[in-house]
Design an enzyme around this catalytic site. Sequence first.
Site, mmCIF file in Angstrom:
data_model
loop_
_atom_site.group_PDB
_atom_site.id
_atom_site.type_symbol
_atom_site.label_atom_id
_atom_site.label_comp_id
_atom_site.label_asym_id
_atom_site.label_seq_id
_atom_site.Cartn_x
_atom_site.Cartn_y
_atom_site.Cartn_z
ATOM 1 N N GLU A 169 29.680 44.740 30.085
ATOM 2 C CA GLU A 169 28.278 44.113 30.621
ATOM 3 C C GLU A 169 28.530 43.054 31.580
ATOM 4 O O GLU A 169 27.785 42.176 31.755
ATOM 5 C CB GLU A 169 27.763 43.214 29.237
ATOM 6 C CG GLU A 169 28.496 42.305 28.903
ATOM 7 C CD GLU A 169 29.657 42.603 27.735
ATOM 8 O OE1 GLU A 169 30.266 41.958 26.737
ATOM 9 O OE2 GLU A 169 30.177 43.938 28.086
ATOM 10 N N ASP B 171 27.268 37.680 32.897
ATOM 11 C CA ASP B 171 27.642 38.525 31.847
ATOM 12 C C ASP B 171 26.593 38.216 30.823
ATOM 13 O O ASP B 171 25.954 37.329 30.439
ATOM 14 C CB ASP B 171 29.062 37.732 31.147
ATOM 15 C CG ASP B 171 29.335 38.805 29.877
ATOM 16 O OD1 ASP B 171 30.438 39.435 30.027
ATOM 17 O OD2 ASP B 171 29.067 38.320 28.680
#
Length: 562
Positions: A471, A428
């Site tokens: 993301e 992430d």
Amino acid sequence: MSGKKDATRQAVEVAFGVLVHYQRLVENRELSAEEAKDRAKEAIKGLRYSSREYFWINDTHPRMIMHPTAPRLNGTDLSDFADPNGTLLFKEFVSVTNVSGSGFIGYMWPKPGEQAPVEKLSYVKSFKPWGWIVGSGIYLDDVQKEILNLRNLAIAGGVFFALLTMALAWWIGSSLTKRLERVIDGLKDVAQGKGDVDLRKRIAITSIDEIGALSTEFNALMESISDLTTFRKVIEEDDVMEDVYSRLYDVFTDDLKLKSPVIFEVDDIHKRMKPVYPLTLNEDDQSCNQEILDNCNLCKAKRTGHGISSYDFPKICKQFIDHGNAHHVCIPMTIGGSTIGVVQFNFNGDEDIESSQHVADQIDKASQYIKEALPVIESKRLTATLRESALCDPLTGLHNRRFLQESATNICSGALRRNKTIGLLMCDLDYFKQVNDTHGHDAGDLILVETSKILKKSVRDSDLIFRFGGEEFFIMLVDVEPGEALSVAEKMCKTFEDHQFTLDTGERITKTISIGVSEFPGDDESLWKGLKYADVALYQAKDTGRNKAMRFTREMWKDDQY
């Protein structure tokens, strides 16, 4: 109507796939963004389906990017463009795609070549990387006309066959009723398209007169229809295109005794063509200049859309390599006005008149098999294109969550058989929301695309990378040693820490990444639980400062929390 809507949605998905393809060329630095957009516009501008239905592109301003039948609108601000009912249709396109990404909108719009607006229902879909909206639609009065035409055709067909049956019955009754009854029954079954028609039906030939000749022709017709119908059913059940091409090739060579056929597939987007069966050709088997593979429009059969035969006109195709007194016949595989492939038959040229006629007859039969195969080929090609789009993330080109769901069992089974470990990395980007808030979503998309490239360079070709959304990325390191996955993850963190992302404005920014690591089957024999462990380790990495890789431990797992 639902069928028409589904067809329109599928057509727009195909055009959307064209945009995805050119965006990938930009990402791979094969084209600049402007070159890709220009080529995409030209490719979609020429697309047609259902004889005259077209596609248009506008942006989210909204401003017209490309309209094939109303080029005067290109570049025009359409914010206040309304139909006779007052519908601000282009604002509606932007609104529905902002909310849902895609959808149907009803409004009034003139048909190509006409002035008066009529009711139209269009499907639009947003392509976020370029801020474009691609759409296409159907005219509702055309749908009503098709229904009426089908009804009239059914009535006319019923009347025609009724009259034909009456005329034949009168002739049979006045001369040869008993012997012709079997022929008429068979023809009626075929002509009326009965679902229970027995294609194995044959008529016993008991005479050598005209009725015997008619019976012979009927039997030949039934044989041909039976073979074609069986062939169609078989290829419809084939899984992949290679099987369909293989069966076509076998029919040409084994059943029709046509030597050395070559099946070419056309890629209209890249203007190329390639042999798909047989896949490889020896130098002696190549009958065309190699230039046609890089420029399919050099192929006369592809360019004209009709058959080409050197029997009809010697040296008819300038791209054919004449090995002595050779002949060739090329049949285009055309559907919906577009040539999707070409079948080439080659002959040594020493046939006499009788054998030449036999060749022509066999080529006619080959054409029938090609016609039967065309809808199946087109359907499987479209299905393959749509399936590929469904299993890939359109922004980064990485696999998506659906691909993992479909392939996880096979991947894990293979690792278990080999007694190997799969490293599970949940990644992430740190503080990614700040990029969107500060620099805009275009900058965020740029960061995500470049992140996917960094991840690809950080692992092997045999490893698998997925974009899980936003993301967040998931990586499967296949066949690694226990503990090796954490080392790979730590190197990734260092790579991101040292990397600078360059925005379109020229500004350079840095982004770090946090990674949670687990192992299959070491941590758990369930891949999905192992994935959850990696996710837990990821959040532990974020809670303890970010920009780090953390290996899952049992202490991190709290049953009351997860």
